[in-house]
Enzyme design. Structure first.
Site, PDB file in Angstrom:
ATOM      1  N   GLY A 109      25.664 -15.595   5.442  1.00  8.37           N
ATOM      2  CA  GLY A 109      25.118 -14.241   5.426  1.00  8.37           C
ATOM      3  C   GLY A 109      24.023 -14.075   4.394  1.00  8.37           C
ATOM      4  O   GLY A 109      23.708 -14.982   3.622  1.00  8.37           O
ATOM      5  N   ARG A 112      21.478 -12.672  -0.879  1.00  5.62           N
ATOM      6  CA  ARG A 112      20.614 -12.051  -1.888  1.00  5.62           C
ATOM      7  C   ARG A 112      19.431 -11.334  -1.245  1.00  5.62           C
ATOM      8  O   ARG A 112      18.424 -11.090  -1.905  1.00  5.62           O
ATOM      9  CB  ARG A 112      20.122 -13.103  -2.876  1.00  5.62           C
ATOM     10  N   LYS A 131      14.119 -10.189  -0.779  1.00  4.03           N
ATOM     11  CA  LYS A 131      14.888 -11.376  -1.152  1.00  4.03           C
ATOM     12  C   LYS A 131      15.001 -11.433  -2.670  1.00  4.03           C
ATOM     13  O   LYS A 131      13.990 -11.488  -3.368  1.00  4.03           O
ATOM     14  CB  LYS A 131      14.202 -12.636  -0.631  1.00  4.03           C
ATOM     15  N   ASP A 143      24.498 -14.949  -7.796  1.00  2.73           N
ATOM     16  CA  ASP A 143      24.271 -13.684  -8.500  1.00  2.73           C
ATOM     17  C   ASP A 143      23.363 -12.741  -7.725  1.00  2.73           C
ATOM     18  O   ASP A 143      23.061 -11.642  -8.182  1.00  2.73           O
ATOM     19  CB  ASP A 143      23.691 -13.938  -9.896  1.00  2.73           C
ATOM     20  N   ARG A 194       9.771  -9.976   2.150  1.00  3.24           N
ATOM     21  CA  ARG A 194       9.531 -10.806   3.331  1.00  3.24           C
ATOM     22  C   ARG A 194       9.339  -9.914   4.553  1.00  3.24           C
ATOM     23  O   ARG A 194       9.956  -8.853   4.669  1.00  3.24           O
ATOM     24  CB  ARG A 194      10.706 -11.753   3.579  1.00  3.24           C
ATOM     25  N   ARG A 201      18.826 -15.417  13.150  1.00  5.79           N
ATOM     26  CA  ARG A 201      18.880 -16.876  13.028  1.00  5.79           C
ATOM     27  C   ARG A 201      19.860 -17.457  14.048  1.00  5.79           C
ATOM     28  O   ARG A 201      20.700 -16.747  14.600  1.00  5.79           O
ATOM     29  CB  ARG A 201      19.349 -17.255  11.614  1.00  5.79           C
ATOM     30  N   ASP A 270      21.551 -22.010   9.808  1.00  4.02           N
ATOM     31  CA  ASP A 270      21.349 -20.637   9.342  1.00  4.02           C
ATOM     32  C   ASP A 270      19.926 -20.422   8.841  1.00  4.02           C
ATOM     33  O   ASP A 270      19.551 -19.291   8.507  1.00  4.02           O
ATOM     34  CB  ASP A 270      22.356 -20.285   8.241  1.00  4.02           C
ATOM     35  N   ASN A 271      19.122 -21.488   8.796  1.00  2.27           N
ATOM     36  CA  ASN A 271      17.718 -21.377   8.412  1.00  2.27           C
ATOM     37  C   ASN A 271      16.788 -21.582   9.598  1.00  2.27           C
ATOM     38  O   ASN A 271      15.609 -21.884   9.415  1.00  2.27           O
ATOM     39  CB  ASN A 271      17.371 -22.404   7.326  1.00  2.27           C
ATOM     40  N   ASP A 280      12.836 -19.122   5.412  1.00  4.90           N
ATOM     41  CA  ASP A 280      13.590 -19.599   4.248  1.00  4.90           C
ATOM     42  C   ASP A 280      12.886 -20.753   3.536  1.00  4.90           C
ATOM     43  O   ASP A 280      13.272 -21.914   3.652  1.00  4.90           O
ATOM     44  CB  ASP A 280      15.018 -19.999   4.640  1.00  4.90           C
TER      45      ASP A 280
END
Length: 521
Positions: A109, A112, A131, A143, A194, A201, A270-271, A280
């Site tokens: 998911g 960030r 992002k 984080d 972005r 994806r 996922d990219n 990505d």
């Protein structure tokens, strides 16, 4: 009215940031429901400032480039105002799953990234995503922050790829902050805005397939077809047609990567964009000294995503997408049983996936033929190109400069060979190949000048080499953002000579060989 040297023209009024904010609206993806997205505000970014801005991306969105100077711009595009937005208008993070380095990773998911809405312009709608905007329910151990280093790299490469003519997400801006974050060392935070028509994806489809949620899987596929592949609606099997289109776009995208020596670095499912966009930008790289086995990602210890592996991995990723779509393929046809439908779906999907090599191969051959200045198609062209790549590999000749300097080779004699010949350690091998190349050029009707002009329109002089990005990053860390702007401007004209910027096209300095990029950002 005119102004003397001592008089300043009145400044044009700055764009109204409130109007931009009002133009943002909820995009169609979030309307799919709570199974797809989680709404939450961005984490506060203290004392934000503008690091980089793309006038070109702004115009694509229908925004005034002067927006970057509007009061509150940095605050808006790091997400700070979202703390005051009503719950129904909050940004969202989306959930997806995927295969990472060939292994099923389960739920992933937007860990960030937050999508703040969409803007419509010239009949197209674009999603805007921040992002580095903070933790989300999908952050896992992270984080939620992006760092200045990786954000500048993504901004610059988004610009570079777009102007090379390669499908890509765009980057409107980079917003920095002095907020420290811990990676391999202490770095500072940044947020990239972005832009894409969609950030869906392969992993979005894998998520709902793996969790046995057929209704959500179908809703997602219908959304993508309705918004981005409307021709699929009229196909005998819309979901099979969706797979076919996504596979074709992926094959053609990777052919374009190979043609410019671009390595993505992390081709996890996922990219992979369902629209066939480069997405990505992490540990990517443009090859300097050519090595078909080149691995740009220091974390890729097995070389899974090496340059030569990218077509094979893209094909494998399309198999993962096909598996996720299998429950939908054939739903529009009558079948005597569910087992019969499923069996036919597998056969149809395999037929679609079997076309990948015949889509990728010719696309790359067309690109390489153009890079060699060959307007006519001849049976031995592929062998000629492969021989060049082999001697480039053996000599570690610079990828970008080899193709750029080939434009100087004459079909008549070797007088123009020196610039490209000097890139090779084994110059005898180059001379042998050059004689074959000259013989092939003699079959072309174009004169040398016309051919050279055509070659220079497809062989860039300027690409985002790692050492160029590193220089811009080092200066940005000292609050000097001029090199980010200068380098971005050069990369927006990759095929032009720009003699005043020749240094950006030179062979990398010795220290560049020590640079490493990884998944650490």
């Amino acid at each position: 009215m005119s102004f003397s040297r001592s008089e300043a023209a009145p400044a044009a009024p700055l764009p109204d940031l409130a109007a931009t904010l009002a133009a943002l609206r909820d995009d169609a993806f979030q309307q799919l429901g709570a199974a797809f997205v989680t709404r939450l505000p961005a984490a506060p970014l203290p004392a934000p400032y503008v690091v980089g801005f793309s006038d070109d991306a702004a115009r694509m969105l229908g925004l005034e480039p002067a927006l970057r100077d509007a009061p509150g711009f940095a605050e808006l595009f790091c997400g700070n105002p979202t703390r005051d937005w009503p719950q129904a208008s909050l940004p969202y993070a989306s959930v997806y799953s995927g295969h990472q380095f060939g292994v099923w990773a389960g739920q992933l998911g937007d860990g960030r990234a937050l999508t703040i809405g969409e803007l419509a312009h010239d009949g197209r709608r674009y999603e805007l995503q921040l992002k580095g905007a903070g933790r989300t329910p999908y952050s896992r151990m992270g984080d939620g922050r992006a760092v200045l280093r990786s954000s500048i790299r993504e901004f610059l490469c988004s610009e570079a790829m777009h102007h090379l003519g390669i499908p890509t997400t765009r980057a409107l801006a980079v917003i920095g902050s002095d907020q420290p974050v811990v990676r391999e060392e202490i770095e500072t935070s940044a947020v990239v805005t972005r832009v894409a028509q969609s950030f869906v994806r392969f992993g979005h489809f894998e998520h709902f397939f793996a969790n046995d949620r057929p209704e959500q899987l179908r809703a997602l596929a219908d959304h993508v077809i309705e918004r981005f592949y409307p021709a699929c609606r009229d196909a005998d099997d819309p979901y099979l047609a969706l797979l076919a289109e996504a596979t074709r776009r992926t094959a053609e995208l990777v052919a374009q990567w190979q043609a410019v020596g671009f390595c993505h670095g992390v081709m996890n499912t996922d990219n992979m964009s369902i629209l066939g966009l480069t997405i990505d930008y992490g540990p990517f790289g443009f090859i300097d000294a050519f090595d078909a086995k080149h691995v740009c990602n220091h974390s890729d210890t097995q070389g899974r995503y090496a340059y030569r592996m990218q077509p094979r991995i893209a094909h494998w990723n399309c198999f993962c997408l096909a598996q996720a779509l299998l429950p939908l393929i054939g739903l529009h046809r009558d079948a005597p049983s569910e087992d019969a439908r499923a069996e036919r779906a597998v056969e149809d999907a395999h037929a679609v996936l079997g076309r990948f090599p015949e889509q990728f191969g010719p696309a790359l051959e067309r690109a390489i033929r153009a890079k060699l200045g060959l307007a006519l198609e001849r049976e031995g062209d592929a062998a000629l190109a492969n021989q060049l790549l082999e001697i480039m590999d053996a000599s570690h000749a610079d990828f970008t400069l080899t193709f750029r300097h080939l434009a100087r080779v004459s079909k008549h004699d070797a007088r123009g060979d020196a610039p490209v010949r000097d890139l090779f350690i084994d110059r005898d091998a180059f001379d042998r190949w050059a004689n074959l190349y000259r013989a092939r050029l003699s079959e072309e009707a174009r004169d040398d000048a016309s051919r050279a002009a055509a070659m220079n329109r497809v062989n860039p002089k300027y690409v985002l080499r790692n050492h160029l990005a590193e220089t811009a990053i080092r200066r940005a860390k000292e609050k000097d953002f001029s090199e980010v702007e200068r380098l971005a401007a050069v990369l927006r004209r990759p095929f032009d000579e720009q003699p005043e910027h020749d240094a950006y096209a030179a062979l990398p300095p010795d220290w560049a060989s020590t640079l490493e990029v990884s998944c650490s950002s």
